[in-house]
Scaffold this active site. Structure first.
Site, PDB file in Angstrom:
ATOM      1  N   ASP A   1      -2.230  25.217 -36.238  1.00  0.00           N
ATOM      2  CA  ASP A   1      -1.808  26.612 -36.136  1.00  0.00           C
ATOM      3  C   ASP A   1      -0.649  26.813 -37.127  1.00  0.00           C
ATOM      4  OD1 ASP A   1      -1.382  29.226 -34.896  1.00  0.00           O
ATOM      5  OD2 ASP A   1       0.423  28.310 -34.054  1.00  0.00           O
TER       6      ASP A   1
ATOM      7  N   ASP B   1       1.944  30.166 -37.326  1.00  0.00           N
ATOM      8  CA  ASP B   1       3.147  30.796 -36.757  1.00  0.00           C
ATOM      9  C   ASP B   1       3.680  30.016 -35.559  1.00  0.00           C
ATOM     10  OD1 ASP B   1       3.228  32.862 -38.558  1.00  0.00           O
ATOM     11  OD2 ASP B   1       2.129  34.263 -37.287  1.00  0.00           O
TER      12      ASP B   1
ATOM     13  N   ASP C   1       1.088  25.938 -30.641  1.00  0.00           N
ATOM     14  CA  ASP C   1       2.303  26.247 -29.872  1.00  0.00           C
ATOM     15  C   ASP C   1       2.071  27.245 -28.743  1.00  0.00           C
ATOM     16  OD1 ASP C   1       1.945  28.472 -31.658  1.00  0.00           O
ATOM     17  OD2 ASP C   1       3.983  29.087 -31.159  1.00  0.00           O
TER      18      ASP C   1
END
Ligand SMILES: [Mg+2]
Length: 283
Positions: free
Chosen positions: A15, A17, A223
């Site tokens: 991922d 961001d 996250d």
């Protein structure tokens, strides 16, 4: 954690961001040298995020890499020229890059989204219907980056701020339209109900198997809740901390919770991988 091996390919699906790049200032500075070293050792570092290809490509250029990537939450797999062998894998070519589309086109997503908004009775503030300046203001991006975030090919970002139970109450309306609405770090994203990061990773694995006898070993880093499917579909899933120092409440026994916020956690996983790898000079 297995060492890099000449008889297997290691792919790191990550991922962006809040994972590889800083949640607040979007900087890739911390992870950048590690991405380089991993690629130099023969690893694939595959971005897998809600970002568009244009956004991911800018980040790749900033890091000075050319790698396959999974864009718009699993809506397409896009690889550099020559990555896929046309004898084994079907793709179309856009600006020299090999594109495998998995999701519905954005125009169709937006049309279906309008019907959901009609039922709901108010706008969900899709990026495509907003002024680019307003997107820059709500995201903190510069105008060029805001425009790239706005020009989505297979999904729509929603900037409406609603309580979680209200978003949940809309799930069945999205489902009826063949869509699903995913919570991200900041915004919600609407995509084809059949698309997700995990489905795209599975597809990548199938295509890899079709053209290569080298087994693919997969690492995953994420996250947020939006990374659940990403982490479920890799061999070695890792969850980094969010900016508030906690881990997102993801399920899955195998997920390794990394003690580091965003890119700091990413770097810890990279260091572990690099410590198991062969010395660079011998590769
Ligand atoms: Mg994230």
């Amino acid at each position: 954690m297995p060492p890099a091996s000449q008889t297997s390919m290691i792919a790191i699906f990550t991922d962006l961001d809040g994972t590889l790049i800083d949640f607040d200032n979007y900087s890739s500075e911390l992870a950048r040298p590690y991405v380089h070293r991993l690629i130099k050792l023969g690893y694939l570092v595959i971005f897998c995020s809600s970002k568009t290809f244009a956004e991911q490509r800018v980040l790749q250029e900033e890091i000075d890499i050319e790698m396959p990537c999974i864009v718009e939450n699993g809506s397409a797999i896009i690889a550099p020229p020559g990555f896929w062998n046309p004898e084994f894998v079907d793709f179309d070519v856009v600006d020299g890059w090999q594109r495998i589309v998995l999701g519905k086109p954005a125009a169709e997503i937006r049309q279906r989204l309008r019907r959901v908004e009609c039922k709901f009775g108010e706008s969900l503030h899709g990026f495509s219907s907003m002024m680019t300046e307003d997107i820059a203001s709500v995201t903190g991006l510069d105008i060029g980056s805001a425009r790239r975030a706005q020009n989505r090919e297979y999904s729509e970002t929603l900037s409406a701020k609603l309580p979680q139970d209200v978003w949940e109450s809309l799930d069945s309306a999205f489902e009826y339209e063949g869509l699903k609405c995913l919570p991200g770090g900041r915004f919600h994203t609407v995509i084809d109900s059949q698309s997700d990061k995990g489905a795209a990773i599975r597809k990548f694995g199938e295509l890899w198997k079709a053209q290569s006898s080298e087994p693919l070993i997969s690492f995953g880093l994420g996250d947020s809740e939006n990374d659940q499917e990403l982490l479920e579909n890799v061999d070695w899933p890792h969850l980094v901390k969010r900016p508030n120092g906690s881990w997102a409440g993801l399920s899955g026994r195998r997920i390794e919770r990394v003690n580091g916020v965003g890119p700091k956690g990413w770097v810890k996983v990279a260091e572990q991988l690099l410590s198991k790898a062969k010395p660079e000079a011998t590769v």
